[in-house]
Design a protein around this motif. Structure first.
Motif, mmCIF file in Angstrom:
data_model
loop_
_atom_site.group_PDB
_atom_site.id
_atom_site.type_symbol
_atom_site.label_atom_id
_atom_site.label_comp_id
_atom_site.label_asym_id
_atom_site.label_seq_id
_atom_site.Cartn_x
_atom_site.Cartn_y
_atom_site.Cartn_z
ATOM 1 N N VAL A 74 25.658 -28.599 -10.380
ATOM 2 C CA VAL A 74 25.287 -27.667 -9.313
ATOM 3 C C VAL A 74 25.856 -28.030 -7.932
ATOM 4 N N ASN A 75 26.032 -29.317 -7.670
ATOM 5 C CA ASN A 75 26.744 -29.739 -6.444
ATOM 6 C C ASN A 75 27.210 -31.184 -6.591
ATOM 7 N N GLY A 76 27.958 -31.658 -5.625
ATOM 8 C CA GLY A 76 28.545 -32.993 -5.724
ATOM 9 C C GLY A 76 27.510 -34.104 -5.633
ATOM 10 N N THR A 77 26.471 -33.896 -4.842
ATOM 11 C CA THR A 77 25.430 -34.913 -4.699
ATOM 12 C C THR A 77 24.695 -35.113 -6.025
ATOM 13 N N ALA A 79 25.872 -34.375 -8.958
ATOM 14 C CA ALA A 79 26.844 -34.954 -9.893
ATOM 15 C C ALA A 79 26.852 -36.473 -9.747
ATOM 16 N N LEU A 80 26.834 -36.948 -8.509
ATOM 17 C CA LEU A 80 26.806 -38.401 -8.245
ATOM 18 C C LEU A 80 25.515 -39.022 -8.752
ATOM 19 N N HIS A 81 24.400 -38.374 -8.454
ATOM 20 C CA HIS A 81 23.104 -38.891 -8.890
ATOM 21 C C HIS A 81 23.076 -39.044 -10.402
ATOM 22 N N LEU A 100 31.968 -46.336 5.085
ATOM 23 C CA LEU A 100 32.671 -45.172 5.614
ATOM 24 C C LEU A 100 32.695 -44.103 4.529
ATOM 25 N N THR A 101 31.696 -43.251 4.525
ATOM 26 C CA THR A 101 31.610 -42.169 3.544
ATOM 27 C C THR A 101 30.622 -41.140 4.058
ATOM 28 N N PHE A 102 30.564 -39.996 3.379
ATOM 29 C CA PHE A 102 29.566 -38.977 3.687
ATOM 30 C C PHE A 102 28.218 -39.468 3.147
ATOM 31 N N VAL A 103 27.156 -39.099 3.812
ATOM 32 C CA VAL A 103 25.817 -39.619 3.495
ATOM 33 C C VAL A 103 25.403 -39.352 2.046
ATOM 34 N N ALA A 104 25.978 -38.327 1.410
ATOM 35 C CA ALA A 104 25.623 -37.997 0.023
ATOM 36 C C ALA A 104 25.873 -39.173 -0.917
ATOM 37 N N THR A 105 26.901 -39.972 -0.645
ATOM 38 C CA THR A 105 27.222 -41.108 -1.520
ATOM 39 C C THR A 105 26.049 -42.090 -1.547
ATOM 40 N N ALA A 106 25.575 -42.454 -0.357
ATOM 41 C CA ALA A 106 24.454 -43.395 -0.268
ATOM 42 C C ALA A 106 23.159 -42.743 -0.752
ATOM 43 N N PRO A 162 33.180 -46.472 -5.285
ATOM 44 C CA PRO A 162 34.156 -46.271 -4.208
ATOM 45 C C PRO A 162 34.398 -44.776 -3.961
ATOM 46 N N MET A 163 34.898 -44.428 -2.777
ATOM 47 C CA MET A 163 35.116 -43.016 -2.425
ATOM 48 C C MET A 163 36.520 -42.843 -1.835
ATOM 49 N N HIS A 164 37.249 -41.842 -2.338
ATOM 50 C CA HIS A 164 38.619 -41.571 -1.876
ATOM 51 C C HIS A 164 38.549 -40.699 -0.619
ATOM 52 N N GLU A 188 33.519 -43.215 -9.658
ATOM 53 C CA GLU A 188 34.324 -42.824 -8.497
ATOM 54 C C GLU A 188 33.775 -41.567 -7.843
ATOM 55 N N ASP A 189 33.536 -41.657 -6.540
ATOM 56 C CA ASP A 189 33.201 -40.461 -5.779
ATOM 57 C C ASP A 189 34.522 -39.815 -5.354
ATOM 58 N N ALA A 190 34.961 -38.852 -6.169
ATOM 59 C CA ALA A 190 36.221 -38.162 -5.903
ATOM 60 C C ALA A 190 35.945 -36.774 -5.302
ATOM 61 N N PHE A 212 33.133 -34.776 -8.599
ATOM 62 C CA PHE A 212 33.765 -33.898 -7.610
ATOM 63 C C PHE A 212 32.720 -33.045 -6.918
ATOM 64 N N SER A 213 33.106 -32.510 -5.767
ATOM 65 C CA SER A 213 32.277 -31.530 -5.063
ATOM 66 C C SER A 213 33.099 -30.266 -4.844
ATOM 67 N N PHE A 214 32.432 -29.124 -4.946
ATOM 68 C CA PHE A 214 33.078 -27.834 -4.678
ATOM 69 C C PHE A 214 32.291 -27.092 -3.615
ATOM 70 N N ASN A 215 31.835 -27.848 -2.632
ATOM 71 C CA ASN A 215 31.153 -27.276 -1.474
ATOM 72 C C ASN A 215 32.154 -26.431 -0.671
ATOM 73 N N GLY A 216 31.658 -25.614 0.226
ATOM 74 C CA GLY A 216 32.510 -24.694 0.977
ATOM 75 C C GLY A 216 33.577 -25.354 1.831
HETATM 76 C C1 PLP Z 1 31.054 -33.396 -0.080
HETATM 77 C C2 PLP Z 1 30.800 -34.766 -0.522
HETATM 78 C C3 PLP Z 1 29.766 -35.094 -1.412
HETATM 79 C C4 PLP Z 1 28.671 -34.176 -1.836
HETATM 80 O O1 PLP Z 1 28.977 -32.985 -2.299
HETATM 81 P P1 PLP Z 1 28.005 -31.705 -2.169
HETATM 82 O O2 PLP Z 1 28.654 -30.778 -3.128
HETATM 83 O O3 PLP Z 1 28.062 -31.256 -0.761
HETATM 84 O O4 PLP Z 1 26.644 -32.120 -2.616
HETATM 85 C C5 PLP Z 1 29.662 -36.399 -1.850
HETATM 86 N N1 PLP Z 1 30.484 -37.359 -1.418
HETATM 87 C C6 PLP Z 1 31.446 -37.089 -0.526
HETATM 88 C C7 PLP Z 1 32.309 -38.201 -0.084
HETATM 89 C C8 PLP Z 1 31.631 -35.806 -0.036
HETATM 90 O O5 PLP Z 1 32.587 -35.569 0.872
#
Ligand code: PLP
Length: 384
Positions: A74-77, A79-81, A100-106, A162-164, A188-190, A212-216
């Motif tokens: 449903v979203n990238g967060t 998917a990571l969880h 150095l990453t978006f808060v969703a990783t942590a 790790p995050m690219h 991998e947080d890709a 992966f994330s497919f956010n807007g």
């Molecule tokens: C966008 C992003 C996410 C989360 O994805 P959402 O689809 O917004 O939940 C996770 N990690 C990184 C590094 C992102 O840039």
């Protein structure tokens, strides 16, 4: 100074052919079959988590990444969880990630019950440093059986994430080699690096699982969406099962065999995503062209423009410059944003957020320095 800032914003305007209009950091482009596919889900009534586009979306991701399996989420967060849970991160474990990453990783680490443990990035890739990781593990890690523990906290280190950053591939083969030595699985947080390759292998396919994330705001979008990829059939099955409420297949009975999630991507979102994925190659070509134009300009101005490292191919999702210091960064951001050219700094480092400021960490010198200097500049796909 402001002369230099004006030159940059004018150049961005010229490059986007917009002398007057507001220029966003990154806007989605819907130039393909988006409306047709979304309409067809409505016509079919299959708008929810079952439908042909969800399956097609997964097949396209397999095709693009070369991974054996893809599971739409449903979203990238989420998917990571889910990926962390499937990698067997349990309550109270540490998960190594970069500050150095978006808060969703942590947050995903925390959602999985884990505690982030921060290791620095390399200054050239902006992604986790294999050398810093090796140094940190050398200091704190202890292997017992086939598990790794942090000697200082007594906690298990159950994954490395790790995050690219901005789509630039990090030295993922070296990260995996270090983690193998310490028996730590890699996820991998890709999220930002769909279409980015390292040594001709897609980012996200080096570890046990990739997401992966497919956010807007990403290179292609489902509105909201995510995915898990893996080469491991059992893990893919687990991802599919846990993302669909752990419902056992049956013609009419409701039997669920674990506490699970409603994390499946909807067919409606997947329809948009399929139309977007069809254009991924075109988008990347367009963005790489933009990166080249920017690179030449910034070289002529003696301003550092971040490039992909040798042996890698970046999707060039977000163009990135490094200004001299924090003062120059803030002055430039104030100027560009008040002049209708949307630019953004890096995220506040994870180890500085109140939720994560007492988490274990190594020496974070590169992240601290980069955070003061990074500015992302407009990077949308231009008129196609
Ligand atoms: C966008 C992003 C996410 C989360 O994805 P959402 O689809 O917004 O939940 C996770 N990690 C990184 C590094 C992102 O840039």
């Amino acid at each position: 100074m402001s002369e230099k800032y004006r030159e940059i914003t004018n150049f961005v305007r010229e490059t986007f052919g917009e002398p007057e209009e507001f220029i966003p950091l990154h806007a989605p482009v819907f130039a393909g079959n988006e409306k047709k596919y979304v309409d067809s889900t409505i016509d079919s009534t299959f708008v929810s988590s079952v439908g042909e586009y969800v399956n097609r979306f997964e097949e396209m991701l397999v095709e693009i990444t070369g991974a054996k399996y893809a599971v739409a989420i449903v979203n990238g967060t989420c998917a990571l969880h889910l990926a962390l849970q499937i990698a067997k991160v349990e309550r109270g474990d540490e998960v190594i990630t970069q500050p150095l990453t978006f808060v969703a990783t942590a947050n995903a680490i925390a959602h999985a019950g884990g505690i982030p443990h921060f290791v620095d990035v390399d200054a050239d890739t902006l992604g986790m440093s294999a050398q810093k990781l090796a140094e940190r593990l050398e200091n704190i890690a202890e292997i017992k059986g086939d598990e790794c523990f942090n000697k200082e906290t007594g906690r298990k280190i159950s994954a490395c994430l790790p995050m690219h950053t901005f789509g630039f591939p990090l030295r993922i083969d070296e990260i995996v080699a270090v983690c193998d030595e310490y028996k730590i699985p890699v996820v991998e947080d890709a999220a930002e690096s769909l279409g980015s390759f390292y040594r001709e292998k897609h980012t996200g396919t080096f570890g046990l699982l990739g997401t992966f994330s497919f956010n807007g705001n990403k290179i292609v979008t489902c509105g909201g969406g995510g995915a898990i990829i893996t080469d491991d059939e059992e893990l893919a099955k687990r991802a599919r099962h846990l993302s669909t409420t752990a419902k056992k297949a049956h013609a009419w009975k409701y039997v669920h065999d674990e506490i699970a999630y409603n994390y499946r991507l909807t067919n409606l979102s997947a329809a948009l995503g399929c139309a977007q994925l069809e254009q991924l190659d075109k988008f990347i070509e367009n963005k790489r062209e933009l990166a080249k134009i920017y690179a030449d300009f910034f070289a002529s101005k003696q301003i550092e423009f971040v490039r992909e490292i040798a042996n890698s191919k970046a999707n060039c999702w977000l163009a990135t410059i490094l200004l001299e210091n924090e003062i120059e960064r803030d002055d430039f951001l104030a100027f560009s944003n008040s002049n209708g050219v949307m630019c953004r700094p890096a995220w506040q480092l994870m180890n500085e957020l109140s939720m994560y400021d007492d988490c274990p960490k190594g020496n974070l010198e590169n992240s601290l320095e980069l955070e003061k200097r990074i500015v992302n500049i407009p990077s949308s796909v231009r008129e196609i």
